[in-house]
Design a protein around this motif. Structure first.
Motif, mmCIF file in Angstrom:
data_model
loop_
_atom_site.group_PDB
_atom_site.id
_atom_site.type_symbol
_atom_site.label_atom_id
_atom_site.label_comp_id
_atom_site.label_asym_id
_atom_site.label_seq_id
_atom_site.Cartn_x
_atom_site.Cartn_y
_atom_site.Cartn_z
ATOM 1 N N GLN A 74 8.430 1.403 1.352
ATOM 2 C CA GLN A 74 7.987 0.012 1.431
ATOM 3 C C GLN A 74 7.357 -0.484 0.128
ATOM 4 O O GLN A 74 6.925 -1.626 0.040
ATOM 5 N N GLN A 97 6.876 -2.117 -3.357
ATOM 6 C CA GLN A 97 7.524 -3.092 -4.215
ATOM 7 C C GLN A 97 7.584 -2.534 -5.637
ATOM 8 O O GLN A 97 6.790 -1.663 -6.018
ATOM 9 N N GLU A 98 8.515 -3.030 -6.447
ATOM 10 C CA GLU A 98 8.658 -2.517 -7.809
ATOM 11 C C GLU A 98 7.357 -2.659 -8.597
ATOM 12 O O GLU A 98 6.985 -1.777 -9.367
ATOM 13 N N GLU A 147 4.478 -2.416 -7.616
ATOM 14 C CA GLU A 147 3.451 -1.502 -7.128
ATOM 15 C C GLU A 147 3.677 -0.068 -7.614
ATOM 16 O O GLU A 147 2.828 0.802 -7.408
#
Length: 330
Positions: free
Chosen positions: A107, A109-110, A112
Motif C-alpha cells: 500500500q 505510495q512512491e 513514501e
C-alpha cells in the motif's frame, strides 16, 4: 552542471558547459552481474544519501563522485568527444518515511518509499581517443566504484571514505574493460570531496596510455596451443584450492570457477575471441576471454579482476618468452 535546470532525465547529459558531450551509443553492458541501469538524474534526485550515525552528516554521494570525476575528465581532455556516464548499481537499500511506518508494503505510495544502492559503478567513454589492437577498436574510458559497505558509518563526518577510480580502455567489439595497475586506484581513501577531486586529477594526469597499449599489443605476438590452454585452465581451477603457503609463491589469480567456466565456453563459442582451427589462441584473445568473463563479477570486485586479467596474461607472456617460469603452465 549535471542535470541542473532539467525537470526530467534527458537523453544527453551536459555535465559542464562548453564541452562536447554526446549520447552514449547503444551497446552491451560493461558489467552485467546483479546490476541495474540508472541515470544520473535518478541518483541525484531520487536516491537518499547515507549519513554518519554520530552527527547525521552525509557521506560523499555517488552523484558527487560522478560529477567530480566528469569535471576532471572534461578539464583534462578538452576538445575530445565525451560520452555521458553509464551507471549501474546493485544491492538496493530500501526504506520508508516515518509517516508510513505502519503501512503494508503493497500500500506504499512512491513518495513514501526511500531508496539508495549500496554499490555503484560508472564509466565515461572518450570515443575520440581510439587505438586498434588486432582489429579491435579500443576507446579511452574513465570510471569508478563507490560501495558504501566499505565505509564506517558509525562515526562522525571527516571519517575515511573509500572509492575506486580507474582510467583504461574499453574494447568496442565486446565492451570489455581493459585496466592496468598504473591506471587504477583500488583503495582510494579520502575525507572530503576536494581530496577526491585532487586524486582524480592526479590519476588521470599520471596515466601513460601508450605504455598500457604497448602492454596489450604485445599479447598479440604470443599464443598458446590447445594443450597449453587446457593445462592453464586446469591449473587455474586448482589454484583456488592450494594451501595458503603454496599460494604465496604464485602470482594471485582472482577468478573463480564460474568465470573460468565462461572462459572455457567462449574458447569454443565466442565470435571474436575463440580458438583458431588448430586449437591455438593468442594471449590477446585469452585476455579478452578473461575480461569478458569478468562481466559476471559483482561491482565491488570488478575492477580488481580487470587489473588481474592483464597481470595474469602478461605473466603467461613472460613465461612463453623464456622469462620466469609460470606455475600455471608447468
Amino acid at each position: 552542471m549535471l542535470g541542473s535546470g532539467e525537470p526530467e532525465p534527458q537523453p544527453i547529459m551536459r555535465i559542464v558547459e562548453n564541452e562536447e558531450v554526446v549520447e552514449q551509443a547503444t551497446s552491451s553492458a560493461f558489467i552485467e552481474a546483479n546490476t541495474t541501469v540508472v541515470s544520473y538524474q535518478e541518483i541525484q534526485k531520487d536516491h537518499i544519501i547515507p549519513v554518519y550515525v554520530k552527527d547525521n552528516e552525509p557521506l560523499i554521494s555517488q552523484a558527487d563522485f560522478i560529477q567530480t570525476t566528469f569535471e576532471a575528465v572534461t578539464d583534462l581532455f578538452k576538445g575530445e568527444q565525451i560520452l555521458q556516464p553509464q551507471i549501474r548499481v546493485s544491492h538496493p537499500i530500501k526504506g520508508r518515511i516515518p509517516d508510513a511506518k505502519d503501512k503494508p508494503a503493497n500500500q506504499l505510495q512512491e513518495w513514501e518509499r526511500t531508496l539508495y544502492y549500496e554499490r555503484m559503478m560508472f564509466v565515461i567513454e572518450i570515443p575520440s581517443v581510439l587505438d586498434v589492437i588486432d582489429g579491435n577498436q579500443l576507446a579511452l574510458t574513465i570510471g569508478g566504484v563507490k560501495a558504501y559497505n566499505l565505509d564506517n558509518l558509525y562515526t562522525k563526518k571527516g571519517g575515511i571514505e573509500h572509492f575506486k577510480l580507474f582510467i583504461g580502455f574499453q574494447n568496442k567489439v565486446c565492451t570489455n574493460m581493459c585496466v592496468s595497475t598504473d591506471g587504477y586506484l583500488n583503495d582510494l581513501r579520502v575525507s572530503s570531496l576536494e581530496q577526491l577531486k585532487n586524486e582524480a586529477y592526479h590519476l588521470l594526469g599520471a596515466y601513460n596510455q601508450h605504455r598500457h597499449l604497448q602492454q596489450m599489443q604485445a599479447l598479440t605476438e604470443y599464443s598458446l596451443s590447445e594443450q597449453q590452454f587446457a593445462q592453464l585452465i586446469g591449473r587455474c581451477r586448482m589454484y583456488q584450492y592450494l594451501p595458503s603457503a603454496n599460494k604465496k609463491e604464485i602470482p594471485a589469480l582472482l577468478y573463480g570457477d564460474s568465470q573460468l567456466s565462461l572462459v572455457c565456453k567462449d574458447y569454443y563459442k565466442n565470435n571474436s575471441f575463440c580458438r583458431e582451427e588448430d586449437g591455438g589462441i593468442s594471449l590477446w584473445k585469452l585476455y579478452n576471454l578473461f575480461t569478458g568473463a569478468n562481466k559476471s563479477t559483482y561491482i565491488d570486485q570488478f575492477l580488481d579482476r580487470s587489473v588481474n586479467a592483464l597481470d595474469f596474461a602478461s605473466q603467461v607472456q613472460c613465461a612463453l618468452d623464456g622469462g620466469a617460469s609460470s606455475w600455471f603452465l608447468n
